[in-house]
Design a protein around this motif. Sequence first.
Motif, PDB file in Angstrom:
ATOM      1  N   ASP A  59       0.927  -1.131   0.179  1.00 49.53           N
ATOM      2  CA  ASP A  59      -0.087   0.010  -0.039  1.00 49.53           C
ATOM      3  C   ASP A  59       1.248   1.357   0.000  1.00 49.53           C
ATOM      4  OD1 ASP A  59       0.982   0.047   2.723  1.00 49.53           O
ATOM      5  OD2 ASP A  59      -0.487   0.336   3.666  1.00 49.53           O
ATOM      6  N   GLU A  60       2.246   0.921   0.116  1.00 47.09           N
ATOM      7  CA  GLU A  60       2.919   2.425  -0.142  1.00 47.09           C
ATOM      8  C   GLU A  60       2.949   2.692  -1.524  1.00 47.09           C
ATOM      9  OE1 GLU A  60       5.033  -0.948  -0.114  1.00 47.09           O
ATOM     10  OE2 GLU A  60       4.820  -0.769   2.203  1.00 47.09           O
ATOM     11  N   ILE A  61       2.990   4.135  -1.751  1.00 51.45           N
ATOM     12  CA  ILE A  61       2.797   5.009  -2.652  1.00 51.45           C
ATOM     13  C   ILE A  61       4.501   5.778  -3.440  1.00 51.45           C
ATOM     14  CG2 ILE A  61       1.847   7.178  -3.767  1.00 51.45           C
ATOM     15  CD1 ILE A  61      -0.468   6.557  -2.294  1.00 51.45           C
ATOM     16  N   THR A  62       4.809   5.805  -4.010  1.00 49.11           N
ATOM     17  CA  THR A  62       5.785   5.761  -4.808  1.00 49.11           C
ATOM     18  C   THR A  62       5.727   6.708  -6.477  1.00 49.11           C
ATOM     19  OG1 THR A  62       6.947   4.150  -4.079  1.00 49.11           O
ATOM     20  CG2 THR A  62       7.849   5.148  -6.279  1.00 49.11           C
ATOM     21  N   LEU A  63       6.027   8.432  -6.579  1.00 50.26           N
ATOM     22  CA  LEU A  63       5.659   8.689  -7.790  1.00 50.26           C
ATOM     23  C   LEU A  63       6.870   9.090  -8.792  1.00 50.26           C
ATOM     24  CD1 LEU A  63       6.035  12.279  -7.443  1.00 50.26           C
ATOM     25  CD2 LEU A  63       4.617  11.481  -5.637  1.00 50.26           C
ATOM     26  N   ASP A  64       6.288   9.487  -9.718  1.00 51.46           N
ATOM     27  CA  ASP A  64       7.652  10.017 -10.746  1.00 51.46           C
ATOM     28  C   ASP A  64       6.901  11.235 -11.543  1.00 51.46           C
ATOM     29  OD1 ASP A  64      10.093  10.192 -12.255  1.00 51.46           O
ATOM     30  OD2 ASP A  64       9.716   7.956 -13.692  1.00 51.46           O
ATOM     31  N   SER A  65       7.863  11.819 -11.959  1.00 51.64           N
ATOM     32  CA  SER A  65       6.444  13.085 -12.625  1.00 51.64           C
ATOM     33  C   SER A  65       8.179  13.211 -13.781  1.00 51.64           C
ATOM     34  CB  SER A  65       7.565  14.303 -11.742  1.00 51.64           C
ATOM     35  OG  SER A  65       6.877  15.311 -12.792  1.00 51.64           O
ATOM     36  N   TRP A  66       7.536  12.645 -14.815  1.00 49.77           N
ATOM     37  CA  TRP A  66       8.615  13.117 -16.168  1.00 49.77           C
ATOM     38  C   TRP A  66       7.892  13.131 -17.457  1.00 49.77           C
ATOM     39  CZ3 TRP A  66       5.781   8.990 -14.625  1.00 49.77           C
ATOM     40  CH2 TRP A  66       5.184   8.308 -15.610  1.00 49.77           C
ATOM     41  N   LYS A  67       8.058  14.473 -18.379  1.00 53.24           N
ATOM     42  CA  LYS A  67       7.246  14.711 -19.335  1.00 53.24           C
ATOM     43  C   LYS A  67       8.367  13.457 -20.672  1.00 53.24           C
ATOM     44  CE  LYS A  67       7.113  19.029 -18.177  1.00 53.24           C
ATOM     45  NZ  LYS A  67       7.372  20.887 -18.051  1.00 53.24           N
ATOM     46  N   SER A  68       7.125  13.239 -21.514  1.00 55.23           N
ATOM     47  CA  SER A  68       7.547  12.726 -23.395  1.00 55.23           C
ATOM     48  C   SER A  68       6.686  13.300 -24.736  1.00 55.23           C
ATOM     49  CB  SER A  68       7.784  10.661 -22.331  1.00 55.23           C
ATOM     50  OG  SER A  68       5.427  10.400 -22.014  1.00 55.23           O
ATOM     51  N   ARG A  69       7.073  12.380 -25.510  1.00 57.71           N
ATOM     52  CA  ARG A  69       5.763  13.216 -26.361  1.00 57.71           C
ATOM     53  C   ARG A  69       6.072  12.061 -28.187  1.00 57.71           C
ATOM     54  NH1 ARG A  69       7.681  18.728 -27.487  1.00 57.71           N
ATOM     55  NH2 ARG A  69       6.659  19.375 -25.557  1.00 57.71           N
ATOM     56  N   ILE A  70       5.631  11.868 -28.335  1.00 60.14           N
ATOM     57  CA  ILE A  70       5.519  11.066 -29.180  1.00 60.14           C
ATOM     58  C   ILE A  70       4.866  11.692 -30.663  1.00 60.14           C
ATOM     59  CG2 ILE A  70       4.775   8.427 -30.313  1.00 60.14           C
ATOM     60  CD1 ILE A  70       5.461   7.318 -27.629  1.00 60.14           C
ATOM     61  N   VAL A  71       5.412  11.768 -31.504  1.00 60.32           N
ATOM     62  CA  VAL A  71       4.408  12.219 -33.018  1.00 60.32           C
ATOM     63  C   VAL A  71       4.498  11.280 -34.161  1.00 60.32           C
ATOM     64  CG1 VAL A  71       4.620  13.647 -34.212  1.00 60.32           C
ATOM     65  CG2 VAL A  71       4.771  14.718 -31.965  1.00 60.32           C
ATOM     66  N   SER A  72       3.636  10.709 -34.558  1.00 64.91           N
ATOM     67  CA  SER A  72       4.144  10.048 -35.822  1.00 64.91           C
ATOM     68  C   SER A  72       3.531  10.926 -37.338  1.00 64.91           C
ATOM     69  CB  SER A  72       4.309   8.688 -35.767  1.00 64.91           C
ATOM     70  OG  SER A  72       1.802   9.335 -35.506  1.00 64.91           O
ATOM     71  N   ALA A  73       3.990  10.155 -38.480  1.00 60.92           N
ATOM     72  CA  ALA A  73       3.468  10.396 -39.544  1.00 60.92           C
ATOM     73  C   ALA A  73       4.148  10.179 -40.392  1.00 60.92           C
ATOM     74  CB  ALA A  73       3.970  12.053 -40.235  1.00 60.92           C
ATOM     75  N   ALA A  74       2.487   9.084 -41.667  1.00 57.86           N
ATOM     76  CA  ALA A  74       2.861   8.032 -42.631  1.00 57.86           C
ATOM     77  C   ALA A  74       1.720   8.236 -43.834  1.00 57.86           C
ATOM     78  CB  ALA A  74       2.647   6.553 -41.424  1.00 57.86           C
ATOM     79  N   PRO A  75       2.436   8.610 -44.477  1.00 54.64           N
ATOM     80  CA  PRO A  75       1.968   8.635 -46.444  1.00 54.64           C
ATOM     81  C   PRO A  75       1.607   7.088 -46.210  1.00 54.64           C
ATOM     82  CG  PRO A  75       4.623   8.669 -46.274  1.00 54.64           C
ATOM     83  CD  PRO A  75       4.535   8.810 -44.627  1.00 54.64           C
ATOM     84  N   TYR A  76       0.705   6.347 -47.266  1.00 53.59           N
ATOM     85  CA  TYR A  76      -0.253   5.161 -47.286  1.00 53.59           C
ATOM     86  C   TYR A  76      -0.193   4.906 -48.440  1.00 53.59           C
ATOM     87  CZ  TYR A  76      -2.044   0.899 -46.735  1.00 53.59           C
ATOM     88  OH  TYR A  76      -2.826  -0.830 -47.706  1.00 53.59           O
TER      89      TYR A  76
END
Length: 178
Positions: free
Chosen positions: A15-32
């Motif tokens: 029942d312990e609580i641990t946290l992390d704070s981070w930023k991430s970004r994922i962007v994609s583009a695709a011709p088909y």
Amino acid sequence: AREGDIAVFGQRLGDEITLDSWKSRIVSAAPYALVELRAGPLTVTPGLRLEAFYIEGDRLSPPSKTAPQIGFNRLEWAFDPRLSAQVKATKWLGFNAGVGIYHQAPDPRDLSTVFGNPRLALSTAYHYTAGSSIKLTGTLTLELVGFYKQYDNLVSRNAAPTPPLTQALTQDGEGRSY
């Protein structure tokens, strides 16, 4: 804990609580692109998707009072060929089949240096389908399709009781659905 975890690193969930704070970004583009080739009742459609994934985060290691934070960014490419075929056996009955490769970027939540792994790459899926269709009326069609999917490089919990730093998750999972 991740969905389905009974134990984490060999220990029952606490029942312990641990946290992390981070930023991430994922962007994609695709011709088909696809080409539809017809020969009588047969239609064959080869296709190709070329997708670029830009994956970025603000940390490669957990926070430290002595070391500066180093972020990351990378560009990953996915080459996804696909092929489908349809045969119109009669005016009312048709058959189809398809195969294709698909890629997916990691979930941004899994890029945590504490609870995940910032080095996670793309996962892969191989799709196979086969089916038939019956035209019941001018506007109503009944279609039955079976599928099989094989997954590789899935993100999973590191099986080690004490995983290395920034490697709480690995990318050695496999799966299938049908």
